[in-house]
Each structure stands twice: as structure tokens, then as C-alpha cells.
Design an enzyme around this catalytic site. Sequence first.
Site, PDB file in Angstrom:
ATOM      1  N   ASP A   1       0.885  -1.169   0.000  1.00  0.00           N
ATOM      2  CA  ASP A   1       0.000   0.000   0.000  1.00  0.00           C
ATOM      3  C   ASP A   1       0.923   1.219   0.000  1.00  0.00           C
ATOM      4  O   ASP A   1       1.420   1.663   1.037  1.00  0.00           O
ATOM      5  CB  ASP A   1      -0.890  -0.032   1.256  1.00  0.00           C
TER       6      ASP A   1
ATOM      7  N   GLU B   1       1.913   2.425  13.169  1.00  0.00           N
ATOM      8  CA  GLU B   1       0.849   2.369  12.157  1.00  0.00           C
ATOM      9  C   GLU B   1      -0.233   1.495  12.769  1.00  0.00           C
ATOM     10  O   GLU B   1      -0.174   0.275  12.713  1.00  0.00           O
ATOM     11  CB  GLU B   1       1.403   1.791  10.852  1.00  0.00           C
TER      12      GLU B   1
ATOM     13  N   GLU C   1     -10.074  -2.386  15.467  1.00  0.00           N
ATOM     14  CA  GLU C   1      -8.859  -3.048  15.973  1.00  0.00           C
ATOM     15  C   GLU C   1      -8.450  -2.484  17.326  1.00  0.00           C
ATOM     16  O   GLU C   1      -7.703  -3.116  18.054  1.00  0.00           O
ATOM     17  CB  GLU C   1      -7.634  -2.879  15.058  1.00  0.00           C
TER      18      GLU C   1
ATOM     19  N   HIS D   1      -5.377   0.153   1.213  1.00  0.00           N
ATOM     20  CA  HIS D   1      -5.912  -1.150   1.638  1.00  0.00           C
ATOM     21  C   HIS D   1      -7.021  -0.988   2.679  1.00  0.00           C
ATOM     22  O   HIS D   1      -7.727  -1.945   2.983  1.00  0.00           O
ATOM     23  CB  HIS D   1      -4.790  -2.048   2.180  1.00  0.00           C
TER      24      HIS D   1
HETATM   25  N1  SAH Z   1       4.516  -1.231  11.643  1.00  0.00           N
HETATM   26  C1  SAH Z   1       4.276  -2.259  10.666  1.00  0.00           C
HETATM   27  C2  SAH Z   1       3.124  -3.161  11.029  1.00  0.00           C
HETATM   28  C3  SAH Z   1       1.811  -2.436  11.279  1.00  0.00           C
HETATM   29  S1  SAH Z   1       0.489  -3.553  11.587  1.00  0.00           S
HETATM   30  C4  SAH Z   1       4.060  -1.629   9.325  1.00  0.00           C
HETATM   31  O1  SAH Z   1       3.818  -0.433   9.285  1.00  0.00           O
HETATM   32  O2  SAH Z   1       4.108  -2.322   8.318  1.00  0.00           O
HETATM   33  C5  SAH Z   1       0.319  -3.481  13.325  1.00  0.00           C
HETATM   34  C6  SAH Z   1       1.262  -4.380  14.083  1.00  0.00           C
HETATM   35  O3  SAH Z   1       1.133  -4.039  15.451  1.00  0.00           O
HETATM   36  C7  SAH Z   1       0.989  -5.864  13.979  1.00  0.00           C
HETATM   37  O4  SAH Z   1       2.165  -6.549  13.596  1.00  0.00           O
HETATM   38  C8  SAH Z   1       0.554  -6.283  15.382  1.00  0.00           C
HETATM   39  O5  SAH Z   1       1.003  -7.566  15.742  1.00  0.00           O
HETATM   40  C9  SAH Z   1       1.208  -5.217  16.236  1.00  0.00           C
HETATM   41  N2  SAH Z   1       0.541  -4.899  17.502  1.00  0.00           N
HETATM   42  C10 SAH Z   1      -0.741  -4.517  17.658  1.00  0.00           C
HETATM   43  N3  SAH Z   1      -0.993  -4.258  18.951  1.00  0.00           N
HETATM   44  C11 SAH Z   1       0.144  -4.488  19.636  1.00  0.00           C
HETATM   45  C12 SAH Z   1       0.496  -4.413  21.015  1.00  0.00           C
HETATM   46  N4  SAH Z   1      -0.385  -4.027  21.931  1.00  0.00           N
HETATM   47  N5  SAH Z   1       1.749  -4.748  21.373  1.00  0.00           N
HETATM   48  C13 SAH Z   1       2.640  -5.162  20.438  1.00  0.00           C
HETATM   49  N6  SAH Z   1       2.367  -5.243  19.128  1.00  0.00           N
HETATM   50  C14 SAH Z   1       1.132  -4.898  18.715  1.00  0.00           C
END
Ligand code: SAH
Length: 530
Positions: free
Chosen positions: A235, A328, A337, A478
Site C-alpha cells: 500500500d 501504524e 482493531e 488497503h
Molecule cells: N509497523 C508495521 C506493522 C503495522 S500492523 C508496518 O507499518 O508495516 C500493526 C502491528 O502491530 C501488527 O504486527 C501487530 O502484531 C502489532 N501490535 C498490535 N498491537 C500491539 C500491542 N499491543 N503490542 C505489540 N504489538 C502490537
Amino acid sequence: MAEYINPRGDAPAEEMPELSDGDDDDNDEDLWQWAEEDEEDSRPATVTCLFCDRLLSSVPATLQHCAADHQVNLVEVIQRHHLDDYGYIKMINFIRSTKCDASGLTGLPDAPLPWESEDFLLPVLQDDPLLQTDPEELCEDASLSVCSSSGAQSHDALQQRTHAAEERASTSEQALTRAMDDLHKLKLLAQGLVLNAETSRPANQSAVADLREDEDEAYFSSYGHYSIHEEMLKDKVRTESYRDFMYSNPEVFRDKVVLDVGCGTGILAMFAARAGAKQVIAVDQSEIIYKAMDIVRSNQLEDKITLIKGRIEDIKLPVEKVDIIISEWMGYFLLFESMLDSVLYARDRYLADGGSVYPDLCNLSLAAVGDAQKHRDHIAFWDDVYGFNMACMKQAVVPEAMVEMVKEDTLISEPAVIQTFDCNKVCLSELEFASDFSLKMTNTTECTALVGYFDIFFDKGCGNKVMFSTSPRVTKTHWKQTVFLLEKPFNVQAGEELQGKISVCKNKKDPRALWVTFDLPDGKHTYNLQ
Ligand code: SAH
């Protein structure tokens, strides 16, 4: 409860369980047994009279006999004492066990009844057909037969009976809902007990929190699959915005300690390291972090980036405070979420005074949609499916918000921002909100849906500000858009203002899902985003 198969995309294919070939001898035996029992059941059962030894061919015949020969109208007794199923069963067993005569029943006071004791729940006769009869049905049958025999319109009687049956169904439905709620509570309780016993955790840790852990497991495992990360990385609107913000504002990052909440493959942490950060701590609870460890090493950034596996809420960072938090966290309709909750936790726990969270500003917007074709595809479709009426499905379809691309030329109003969040200031409770909105119509047509989307800004202290939008008017992302279909479209005039109110709150049983309610001129409409 929602399965967090993939919070931002399609579910990866799961293996199908093997189907039985049905070649199971034990089962066959069981079938024979059932068949035999069925045969027995189909034999006409005789009913022993309550007051004498006479055997009658059916329950109605028994009632008639009791009335004619013993002067006891059982239906009248049921109605007079308002007997429910249990009361009726107890009465039958009382008569049979005490062998009381008819006069003992007719002259009864209203309360207390002689069959109050639970002992009368025990059947006196085995397979007593009178005990297998619903007292309410008896009363209805009696009123029906009275009507027909007296020549009154049997149509009315039938209607009455249908009405009574509908009422019974609705009462049962309510009872079922209550039972489901109780079951849910029991499940929470049981999980709390089991987990507390297994891990000897403090008993005051609530069962609800334990259930949340299970849900989180599914959520994080969905992020363990590569496909969701591929979708996010590809994306370009999303990923290039983060990259451009960091690369074009090196003064913001130079020599700073940065925390990446939910690092996934580590892409944002690596952008930050390249932008000049002194140290980046990247946290993720999902298994994808093991890949991030390889990726960081492959790019010789292991001296700058420290990766930690765990929930940000559970782990302890190797530093007291950080200067910048990047993340993100955005879900469908921004808040789905509930990952922003975790970013706010990290901010309140780890952000140094004067530090910043990026992105910082977010707008949530609405617009009106006029897309009769799409409405027909989703709603009218159910009126005639291969020649069958499936209109009842609409009740299930309408309340589910849909995530899909809205065509720009179907927008029929100007957009309205319904809420703005500043991630440096907003607190958890403000993520559930209600706000009034007014949509200025640009077309005279039928409004078939409302569409929700968000805009993201990297703003605070940035010489080069960056933003991106998930509006239907710009390059698709996305996140697509979130569509709230109206069950009954209404006409709007260009220039008219459609006044409404939106409230967004977390689904208590599934805190990562959302309830979105619209108050519109034609009433309240609630949608589930899960
Ligand atoms: N930063 C990456 C992934 C974003 S998706 C990017 O920009 O491509 C969000 C990610 O946050 C996921 O991998 C999920 O496992 C993680 N995540 C969500 N809540 C979390 C929490 N409370 N503690 C640790 N990781 C978390």
C-alpha cells in the site's frame, strides 16, 4: 465473537477437516436402535384417566372424559391457577399419587396449592402422555374447539392460536437470549477460574481480561502471516507517507530515541534508523517479529534497532523514556482493531516530556452515497434468489458495515469531518464518542448509504508536513472505505443539509470491534464493524 483472521484483508486458507466416510459400524447400530425406538413411539399411546382406571385413546379424549364423567375441567383448573409447565406437571403427579377425587380439585383455594412440593415433579406413571403435553397448547386447543363447536369463526380461533404461538416463540427467544448471556458470563467465569488455577495469578484479575487474552491471541496470530504485511507494505499511499515523513524531516529524528509500537516487519523502525535516530526500540507481539529480526540484521541495522517480542502493555522497555513514538495502528474506519489504545498506553508510560507521537492528527469523515446499483446488489438481491424469497436475510446484511471501495461518482454530498483526534493529547475514553453532523447534498437523487473514511497527518514540529487520505476521491488504500447501507434509501435534494448524529463505541463483548449508530431523520440505524 469476531475471528481476527486478518484484520485488514482476506483470511489465509485453512485446511479443511477430513469428512467422515460414514462407514462406522457403531453408528449404524445406533441408527437401528433409533429406528426401533421410533417405531415404538409411533404406536398410539393410551392415557390412563386421572380419576379412574379407564384407558383412553388420546389426551383430548381424556380431557373430555374427565369433564363428562368426573365434572373436572382440567383446562379450567390450569387457567384458574395460572399453571406453568412445572405447575401443570406437579398437578398431574399430585392427582395420580394422592388419588384425590374430583371434588378435591374443584374446590381448591387459589393459594397455596397442594402440589407446591417439588416431589410432585417425579412422574407417577412411566411415559405418562399427560406429562408430555404442553398446558398452554391444551388451553389453546380447548378454546379452538369451543369456538368451532359453537359455530364461531374458526378463522378467528386459528388466528388467536397463531398469535399465541408467536407470543410463545418470542418469549422463548427472549429466554434463549438471556440463557446465551448467562452462558457467556459463565464462560468468562470458568476461564477466569481455570486460568487462575493454572497460573496461580492473583484472583482479582478479572475473567474478562482473560477472555481478552484469548481474543488477542487470534488477533496477533493473524499478524504472524506474511500476507497481511505484504498487503500493508504494497500500500504505497500508506508506506510512502511514513517514509516521506521520516526522510524529509531528519531534524525531528536526529539523535532521538524512537519507539515503534507494533513494528511488524520492522519497516518503520528501519525508516527511523535511516532518518538518523540514535536508537530505535521496536515491539511486536506477533511472530512476525522473528522475521523482523532477520530483516534488521540483513540490513545491518542491528546496532541501531532493538527488537522486543511482546505486547507493549506487558513488556518493560530497556529505557525509561523515549523521544518519539511511531506506529501504524489505524484500522478500518480508523478505530477498528482498537490498536490506538496500545499507542496511548505507550505514550502515557514511556513518552518523555516534550516528546511526540506520529502520526499525530487524524480526521474521521462521512459523506452520503447514492448508488442504487450497489444497493440492489446487496439488498434487493435477497428478494429473489434463484426464484426464492430470502428477504429475511436483509436483517442480517444491513447492520454489517461493509469495507469496500466506493466509486467517487457515487458521492452525493460534501464530506463532513465528524471527529478529529490528536494522538499527543487524546485520552482513551475519547475514542468512544458521539457527534452531530450535517451533510450538504450536491445531487438530487436517492441516498442509499453513508460512507466513512479517515485522513492522517504527520504535522507536529515538521518542516515538511505529510498527510494521506483514505477518501474515495483519492488513490485507493488497503483500508478502502467503510460503507453503512441504508435499508430504506430516501430522496435528497441538491443544496439540502442532511442532519444526523453518529455515535461510535466499542463492542463490549469484543472490544476490538465497533458499534456505529446513526440518528437520521428516518430513525436510528446501528451497525456492527467486526
Ligand atoms: N509497523 C508495521 C506493522 C503495522 S500492523 C508496518 O507499518 O508495516 C500493526 C502491528 O502491530 C501488527 O504486527 C501487530 O502484531 C502489532 N501490535 C498490535 N498491537 C500491539 C500491542 N499491543 N503490542 C505489540 N504489538 C502490537
